[in-house]
Every structure is written in C-alpha cells, then in structure tokens.
Write a protein that holds these residues in place. Structure first.
Motif, PDB file in Angstrom:
ATOM      1  N   GLU A  77       0.785  -1.413  -0.123  1.00 24.45           N
ATOM      2  CA  GLU A  77       0.073   0.032   0.127  1.00 24.45           C
ATOM      3  C   GLU A  77       0.845   1.265   0.019  1.00 24.45           C
ATOM      4  N   ARG A 124      -2.128   5.812   1.319  1.00 25.10           N
ATOM      5  CA  ARG A 124      -2.161   4.255   1.086  1.00 25.10           C
ATOM      6  C   ARG A 124      -2.592   3.833  -0.330  1.00 25.10           C
ATOM      7  N   GLU A 126      -4.880   1.951  -1.852  1.00 25.99           N
ATOM      8  CA  GLU A 126      -5.645   0.937  -1.704  1.00 25.99           C
ATOM      9  C   GLU A 126      -6.905   1.058  -2.737  1.00 25.99           C
ATOM     10  N   ARG A 132     -12.706   4.540   2.057  1.00 30.78           N
ATOM     11  CA  ARG A 132     -11.388   4.206   1.765  1.00 30.78           C
ATOM     12  C   ARG A 132     -10.945   4.902   0.598  1.00 30.78           C
TER      13      ARG A 132
HETATM   14 MG    MG Z   1      -6.268  -1.016   5.875  1.00 29.55          MG
END
Ligand code: MG
Ligand code: ATP
Length: 441
Positions: A77, A124, A126, A132
């Motif tokens: 990530e 990150r 992701e 997110r």
């Molecule tokens: Mg996580």
C-alpha cells in the motif's frame, strides 16, 4: 520530425484530473471539517496533549522497520519513490512511526513523559471506495513513557468524550483485546499455526500466504467461509502472560468505573506489527464494511526497535473521512458546521457601495461571531436581490438612497415570511445579535 516527436509536442486535450482516491475538499464541506477539527483541538487542550507536526515524507526504512515488512501496508500500500539523490522515500501511510522518529530525534523521550497529538493526510495505495481513499486524513494521539493501564483508559475516555460531544456515542462500539507480551504472542502464534494447519483446506489463498509470515492477521479475515473455523481458533486472551492479564483486567475495571461499555473481541489483532498488550477499535455499523472509525493500542517495543531507549507507549488514530461521513449519514451536522451566512450587506446602487462596505466592517467589529458577506460587483437592482437570496444568508441589510439620507438600513428576512423593517444604523448590532441569538456563539 518523426511521428512520435510530433505527438509529444501536441498539447494533450485530455483534462488533467485529481489522482484516483485523492479528494478535493470543496467549499460546501469545509465548514464541517473545521467544526470537527475545532472539537478535536479543544479536546486535546482539555486533556493536556500537545500538537506535533511532522513532514508527510519520511525515509522508507522508517515504515518498514516500524509497521513491519510483511504487513499489508508495507507489502502493497505504500507510495514509495526514489528522490533525486537516489534515497528511497515514502509518503507516510500512518502517523505513529513519524511521531516516534521525531520524538527520538529531538530528545523528547529522555526521562520524561509526552502526550502528543497530530493531524494530517496519510497515503495508502488501496482500492478506493466509500470510506477508503488513497489520501485520507487522521487525527492521532500518542503517549510515551507511561506503562500502566491508566493511560490506556485515559485515551479511551478521551475518544469517548469526542463521540459524546459529536453526538456519536450511541452509534459506536468499543472493541477491546490484549495481544500480550512478545513471548506470549510468540507461543500463541505456534498454537495458532498448528490449529490452522489442521484446518488447512478451509484457509483461503490470502490466509495460506499469511500462515508463515503473519498468522495472527488471519484472525482478522472477513471471509464468511472461514468464520466458523476462526470462531473455534485458540484465543490469545486464554494464553496471556500474567503481567498482560493484570494490565488488561485493570484497564477493564477502570472502564467499568467510568461507565464505558465495551465488547471483548479476541480476534482483534490490528494490521501493524508494533502493537502488543492493549488493542482497541471503535466501530460502527452505519458505514458498511468500512466500519472502523478509530483504532489503536500499546506499542511498548517500538521506540527500542527504532534504536531508542525502551519506552512504553500507547496511541490511536481516527479516520477523519469516516467520521465526517458518519456525521452526515446520521444527520448530526449542527447548523454552525454548515458554513451558512448570517447576513448579506446589500448596497442597492453604486452610490451606496462605500457606506455598505463601512457598515459591514463596523458590524463585524461589534459582533465578532457574525458571518457577514458584502455584495460586491454592482449589477441591476434585480440581480442584487437575486444574489442576496442565493447567498444563503438569513438576513439582508439593504442600503439605498433613502437609507443613506436618514441614517437607516432596511432589514430583510431572506428565509422567513416576515415584513422588512427600517432600523436606525446606530442600533443595528443590538438588533442583529438578538435576532441571531441562537446562531452566534
Ligand atoms: Mg487497512
Ligand atoms: P481498515 O481495517 O479499515 O483498513 P486499518 O486497520 O488499516 O483500517 P489503521 O491503520 O489502524 O487502519 O488506521 C486508523 C484509522 O484510519 C482506521 O480505523 C480508519 O478510520 C482510518 N483509515 C485507514 N485507512 C484508511 C483509508 N484508506 N481511507 C480512509 N480512512 C482510513
């Protein structure tokens, strides 16, 4: 000129857009963020925590050595790149490592305790989805030099106070676990691996990969097909060392005394290698699968692991985007966090512009909480009135020829069915503060 050279010179027509998973914070949302940040800042002062600000870029080795080589964050990530000197740098994926690095570098840990907090963007890589993102924001809290359960309890009470003040308390659940000492964890790890090997055929691909590198993380799997097998797995809580058990029991007793409800979750392991003993998460069911809004625990070994003197430590981080989403989803955004104007100061023609400018200044001096916007840019009478309506303000003060001549202003209610009033300019501050009493702190 070759074809490829020509195409390089041609300006691309494609619009440049923000990077996937990295969001702009638009004007309509910033008031809510400011409200949240204001609550956090005030809270930290009330508990005696000092803010620390560290760079968003660090040496890659810092995160590899702290978070751990075989964690999701470090394995897949991180935004890592070589800078022009060839040094490997990384956009911080979390704040604890930087905080420890800075505290060590500036001698903040020599025979003293520290209570620190920070706030800022983390990165990150992701898969972006609701709650997110690839650039997201955290508020984090860290305490160094305190080994007892009292500081663990304080951190949890601090976060609980924030939920209460934001109106979120009844929508979040505190989950608690203890990961024990390094030795207890190592012994438990062997038990766990043996158990998983007995049930090897039920492990999914991810879990098989983790069996050697990070078997505790398998407990964290959300795969429903593994749920029953995981529920029967040996529990670390049943194999704690005596010190960790006492620490955990004392923490629970403090939370009981403070009236904080919690759920023991033996499968709560956290995704970062530096945690030991207490770990906790605040979760909600209102955000779908991105339900953890705050997470943390003890990391007594990290300072030493990074080359410092052994220093007990505990901390947590909360995800600001998820908390903002939660406030919006539950319709808990107070009026003051909507960024609305109280007053639109409207000169009805150009001759009144200067008077309107001065009146706006005077009212802001007299009423520091007033959110007033001045009409600028001229326009016909009709377009001026339209702009006042669109401003979202509750009230407008109109200044025209008559008003200038007799020292008054016309007060118009933009969002209520009420007659307009002609008021002497001298007493305006008193009238406005009375009318806006609920809005102006
Ligand atoms: Mg996580
Ligand atoms: P998750 O299990 O949701 O991936 P995590 O264990 O990776 O979370 P931490 O590293 O503990 O998360 O970070 C603390 C908090 O930061 C999380 O509880 C969450 O609220 C928030 N957070 C983590 N990753 C993201 C992300 N990519 N986007 C938005 N918020 C995030």
């Amino acid at each position: 000129m070759s074809k490829s050279q020509a195409s390089q010179k041609e300006p691309s027509k494609k619009k440049i857009q923000a990077i996937r998973g990295m969001n702009d914070l638009l004007p309509g949302q910033s008031a809510l963020w400011q409200y949240f940040e204001g609550q956090v800042q005030a809270l930290m002062k009330r508990y005696g925590y000092d803010e620390i600000r560290t760079p968003v870029v660090e040496q890659t080795a810092l995160f590899k050595r702290s978070i751990g080589e075989v964690t999701d964050i470090v394995e897949k990530e991180m935004y890592t790149f070589d800078d022009r000197n060839g040094d490997s740098l990384t956009l911080r994926p979390e704040g604890t490592a930087s905080c420890v690095r800075a505290a060590m570098e500036h001698g903040l840990l020599h025979n003293q305790t520290q209570r620190l907090w920070y706030q800022g963007p983390m990165f990150r890589h992701e898969r972006p989805q609701k709650g997110r993102y690839r650039q997201f924001h955290q508020v984090g809290v860290e305490a160094f030099g305190l080994e007892g359960p009292d500081i663990d309890a304080e951190m949890i009470l601090l976060s609980a106070r924030l939920w209460r003040e934001l109106g979120l308390m009844e929508h979040v659940t505190l989950e608690l676990n203890s990961l024990g000492s390094t030795e207890a964890r190592a012994a438990y790890r062997e038990r766990l691996v043996a158990y998983f090997e007995q049930h090897h055929e039920q492990l999914d691909e991810d879990s098989r990969r983790r069996l050697d590198s990070n078997p505790l993380r398998i407990l964290d799997s959300k795969n429903p097909e593994m749920a029953a097998m995981l529920a029967d797995a040996p529990k670390l809580m049943d194999h704690l060392d005596d010190d960790s058990r006492e620490h955990f029991e004392a923490l629970c007793a403090m939370l009981d005394a403070a009236g904080i409800d919690y759920v023991l979750n033996p499968r709560l392991v956290r995704g970062l290698d530096y945690y030991g003993r207490t770990v906790f998460e605040w979760t909600t069911t209102a955000l779908g699968s991105q339900g953890t809004v705050c997470a943390g625990g003890r990391y007594d070994g990290l300072v030493e692991q990074l080359g410092g003197k052994a220093t007990p430590a505990v901390g947590f981080a909360m995800g600001i985007e998820r908390l903002i989403l939660l406030l919006e989803t539950l319709e808990l955004v107070p009026d003051t966090a909507r960024g609305e104007l109280d007053l639109y100061v409207l000169p009805m023609d150009d001759a009144a512009s200067r008077q309107a400018l001065l009146l706006g200044e005077r009212l802001r001096s007299e009423l520091p909480g007033l959110r007033a916007q001045l009409h600028c840019g001229g326009g016909s009478f009709k377009s001026r009135i339209k702009k006042a309506d669109r401003s979202g303000a509750r009230l407008a003060l109109l200044l025209g020829e008559d008003e200038l001549a007799n020292g008054t202003a016309t007060l118009k209610f933009l969002r209520e069915e009420r007659d307009q009033q002609s008021l002497p300019q001298a007493g305006l501050a008193t009238t406005l503060s009375r009318l806006l009493a609920q809005d102006i702190a």
